[in-house]
Design an enzyme around this catalytic site. Structure first.
Site, PDB file in Angstrom:
ATOM      1  N   HIS A 373     -84.382  18.656   9.977  1.00 40.27           N
ATOM      2  CA  HIS A 373     -83.852  18.823   8.618  1.00 40.27           C
ATOM      3  C   HIS A 373     -82.711  19.826   8.493  1.00 40.27           C
ATOM      4  O   HIS A 373     -82.009  19.847   7.477  1.00 40.27           O
ATOM      5  CB  HIS A 373     -84.985  19.246   7.676  1.00 40.27           C
ATOM      6  CG  HIS A 373     -84.925  18.631   6.326  1.00 40.27           C
ATOM      7  ND1 HIS A 373     -83.741  18.361   5.663  1.00 40.27           N
ATOM      8  CD2 HIS A 373     -85.903  18.227   5.486  1.00 40.27           C
ATOM      9  CE1 HIS A 373     -84.005  17.820   4.482  1.00 40.27           C
ATOM     10  NE2 HIS A 373     -85.298  17.725   4.358  1.00 40.27           N
ATOM     11  N   TYR A 486     -92.024  21.664  -6.861  1.00 39.88           N
ATOM     12  CA  TYR A 486     -90.659  21.437  -6.379  1.00 39.88           C
ATOM     13  C   TYR A 486     -90.386  19.942  -6.315  1.00 39.88           C
ATOM     14  O   TYR A 486     -91.191  19.177  -5.788  1.00 39.88           O
ATOM     15  CB  TYR A 486     -90.496  22.051  -4.991  1.00 39.88           C
ATOM     16  CG  TYR A 486     -89.171  21.797  -4.318  1.00 39.88           C
ATOM     17  CD1 TYR A 486     -88.129  22.710  -4.423  1.00 39.88           C
ATOM     18  CD2 TYR A 486     -88.946  20.647  -3.560  1.00 39.88           C
ATOM     19  CE1 TYR A 486     -86.909  22.493  -3.794  1.00 39.88           C
ATOM     20  CE2 TYR A 486     -87.735  20.417  -2.935  1.00 39.88           C
ATOM     21  CZ  TYR A 486     -86.717  21.344  -3.052  1.00 39.88           C
ATOM     22  OH  TYR A 486     -85.513  21.117  -2.431  1.00 39.88           O
ATOM     23  N   SER A 488     -87.072  17.586  -5.061  1.00 38.86           N
ATOM     24  CA  SER A 488     -85.752  17.664  -4.448  1.00 38.86           C
ATOM     25  C   SER A 488     -84.745  16.797  -5.195  1.00 38.86           C
ATOM     26  O   SER A 488     -85.051  15.677  -5.621  1.00 38.86           O
ATOM     27  CB  SER A 488     -85.835  17.199  -2.986  1.00 38.86           C
ATOM     28  OG  SER A 488     -84.573  17.235  -2.378  1.00 38.86           O
ATOM     29  N   THR A 499     -78.939  20.302  -1.534  1.00 39.58           N
ATOM     30  CA  THR A 499     -79.955  19.900  -2.505  1.00 39.58           C
ATOM     31  C   THR A 499     -80.095  20.984  -3.565  1.00 39.58           C
ATOM     32  O   THR A 499     -79.659  22.119  -3.379  1.00 39.58           O
ATOM     33  CB  THR A 499     -81.325  19.684  -1.840  1.00 39.58           C
ATOM     34  OG1 THR A 499     -81.739  20.904  -1.213  1.00 39.58           O
ATOM     35  CG2 THR A 499     -81.282  18.555  -0.834  1.00 39.58           C
TER      36      THR A 499
END
Length: 653
Positions: A373, A486, A488, A499
């Protein structure tokens, strides 16, 4: 006609037409080498993209307080509010100026880009479960094309066609169309391709089509993350022409591009894969892939020892590969539970989690993409995954009756790894530690059928807002509390955007949750009105985040500027600030007809990782959690109940 002359790496559709007209290349050559031929060059808009805005300090502070309000008791909120007020009038102004100066000195990128790379690369957590997500491809609708050999070969060829198209700037730019019927037309594409970048962007914007940042795409290929003490680094090897393949815990390598960067014949790739699958070598008792499951500092030390033990060349081959392929020696079927476990983490022996992405194919042909990532986000990986899935399905180069080219022979190198007793012991320890973590991970899922996107639209509410509302209701049913959540959101509409965080737990969702979970519920019309308000507020949060007007990344950047310049702030020392980032509910959605499931691990020990899909006629959620801290089946049960209650309200007369 055969390929007659070396072709430049970067050339346009018009250049290809000229080469065809001059008989320098054949149509068959072009068709095999490229997955598409965009009229608009891939990076045509890149230099004209708007820069990611730095929000006004006051707006960021207001949005931060709004997100904290449903999470805190009155006393804690008043303390936080006071800290924010002091910050806004004092240190915050100083840090805002430093951030703007930093941004002005780096106009070729965004203010968040370098800081976000550092955030990932400085993290010492192991990659699988903690960082690497997975996208599982749908099965091919033709079973005869789903054998491990045929599907892997076709997916590799499609991946190479994607790579060639990308490096030749023939991949169509990512563009978000508000009204595709008006903006996604051949006439407009031709016009835009003729205009210089700035005018092309303005023209596209005028038609309400918004070009997206594509700076992450080159990191898809020939890229890896290398472990180093305290901070990893990203390594690119632009000259590489080979891929690596893992099978039974062993590494193999073979070239897939010629010296002209053309894709080698499909039958040659199939022959090499067949050779690997027919290798009767025993399963590796000491697979070094499991090292990539370790804490990054520990792995950095072991990797140094590995190189010193005579494996430097082998590691360079692994690092520099175009991409990695994992051929698993077991079937997984179509159970989301088994599929997720296999592709999200496995046992680590047949994986290299450091690679930008690994294409994983099980023995029964079920396939997935597991990606690192730090280098990029889901937008680039989703585009790649969709394109190779569709290409391999609609234009397979290998068929059940494909015969190997006469006279061909495999050209495969098996990478023999040299391990001393210390390194063998490290392998065993890593396997034991990783198994303990994986055994503790639970995976559960629910598919709520009969109701989905269409039902939401009929009731004029956002499907995403309804999903997020259901998560809040479900968590409260079990725990009676509200926690940081959260979601994204991509900021790819801006140059080098990454992001932004959407914070779906709001005063509106809290009010509805308390109402629906109470003994004395309000009337159905009142509850429906509350749902609509939740949807309105959620849509506004999505809009703000997508336009670079969220608060999370801005505050993160301000905090980073403070750390770089030795400037402290009561606000960032406030435990409630750290608590806001303790995402008990971490959620993300990537909807695509090519994707069977998407999954990632919880980001905190007592949290849930929630990948969800919103379809026309059903809603799906896949949930991961650690069994020793939270109860996944109970959460899924509460989520089903929440869906039932919310949609009963929406559908009531």
């Amino acid at each position: 006609m055969v390929f007659l002359k070396s072709v430049p790496l970067q050339y346009s559709s018009r250049a290809i037409v000229k080469l065809l007209d001059k008989n320098l290349i054949s149509k068959d050559y072009v068709e095999y080498q490229f997955i598409q031929q965009s009229q608009i060059p891939t990076l045509h808009f890149q230099s004209a993209l708007p820069r990611l805005p730095i929000p006004e300090l006051k707006l960021t502070c207001d949005r931060y307080l709004a997100a904290q309000r449903p999470l805190l008791i009155d006393e804690s909120y008043r303390k936080t509010e006071a800290n924010v007020q002091r910050f806004k009038e004092g240190v915050g102004k100083q840090l805002q100026k430093i951030l703007k100066d930093y941004d002005n000195k780096n106009k070729d990128t965004s203010y968040i880009s370098e800081l976000w790379f550092d955030k990932y690369l400085k993290s010492r957590s192991s990659l699988p479960i903690n960082c690497n997500p997975v996208l599982v491809l749908n099965n091919d609708d033709k079973p005869e094309y789903s054998t491990q050999l045929i599907r892997t070969t076709n997916l590799i060829i499609s991946s190479l066609r994607f790579y060639r198209t990308l490096t030749s700037e023939l991949l169509h730019p990512d563009i978000y169309h508000l009204n595709p019927k008006k903006s996604d037309t051949e006439k407009l594409r031709y016009l835009v391709s003729k205009l210089p970048p700035k005018l092309a962007y303005v023209c596209s914007y005028f038609y309400k089509s918004f070009p997206l940042d594509m700076s992450q795409y080159p990191n898809l290929f020939q890229s890896t993350r290398v472990p180093e003490t305290d901070k990893d680094r990203l390594l690119q090897s632009p000259e590489s022409r080979h891929i690596t393949v893992q099978y039974k815990g062993h590494f193999y390598s073979f070239e897939v591009l010629t010296t002209n960067n053309d894709i080698v014949p499909a039958s040659q790739i199939m022959e090499n894969l067949k050779f690997i699958l027919n290798d009767n070598i025993e399963t590796n008792k000491f697979p070094i892939g499991v090292f990539t499951t370790l804490d990054r500092n520990k792995w950095a030390t072991i990797r140094h020892n590995l190189a010193e033990n005579g494996n430097e060349t082998q590691l360079k081959i692994i690092d520099s590969a175009l991409f990695n392929v994992c051929l698993d020696d077991n079937d997984v079927g179509n159970d989301p539970y088994d599929v997720t476990r296999q592709f999200l983490h496995g046992d680590g022996s047949n994986r290299w989690f450091d690679k930008s992405f690994s294409l994983i194919v099980a023995k029964d042909g079920v396939s997935a993409v597991n990606f690192e990532h730090a280098w990029g986000d889901g937008v680039a990986v989703l585009r790649y995954t969709q394109d190779i899935y569709n290409d391999a399905k609609d234009k397979p180069r290998i068929h059940p009756d494909t015969k190997l080219t006469e006279g061909t022979s495999p050209n495969v190198q098996r990478l023999d790894i040299q391990l001393d007793d210390h390194l063998k012991n490290c392998v065993q320890q890593a396997k034991t530690e990783y198994k303990t973590i994986c055994d503790n991970l639970d995976v559960n899922y629910t598919i709520f059928e009969g109701i989905g996107k269409d039902t939401c639209k009929k009731n004029k509410v956002s499907p995403d807002a309804i999903m997020q509302l259901a998560f809040q209701v479900a968590y409260h049913k079990l725990n009676g509390t509200f926690v940081p959540t959260y979601e994204s959101c991509s900021t790819a509409a801006f140059k080098h955007g990454r992001t932004e965080a959407i914070r779906p737990c709001t005063n509106a969702t809290k009010a509805f949750t308390l109402a629906i979970n109470s003994v004395n519920q309000p009337s159905v019309p009142q509850l429906k009105k509350m749902i609509q308000e939740c949807s309105t507020i959620h849509n506004q949060l999505i809009k703000e985040a997508a336009m670079g007007q969220g608060f999370d990344r801005h505050l993160f950047a301000l905090k980073s500027m403070g750390e770089k310049n030795g400037i402290k702030s009561n606000m960032f020392d406030d435990p409630e600030y750290a608590h806001m980032s303790y995402d008990v509910l971490s959620t993300s959605t990537l909807n695509s007809p090519a994707i069977f499931a998407g999954a990632f691990g919880p980001v905190v020990p007592d949290g849930f990782g929630m990948g969800y899909a919103i379809k026309d006629e059903f809603l799906g959620t896949l949930v991961t959690n650690y069994q020793d801290r939270t109860n996944g089946p109970d959460f899924i049960g509460a989520l089903k109940k929440s869906f039932e209650e919310i949609f009963a309200i929406l559908q009531a007369n």
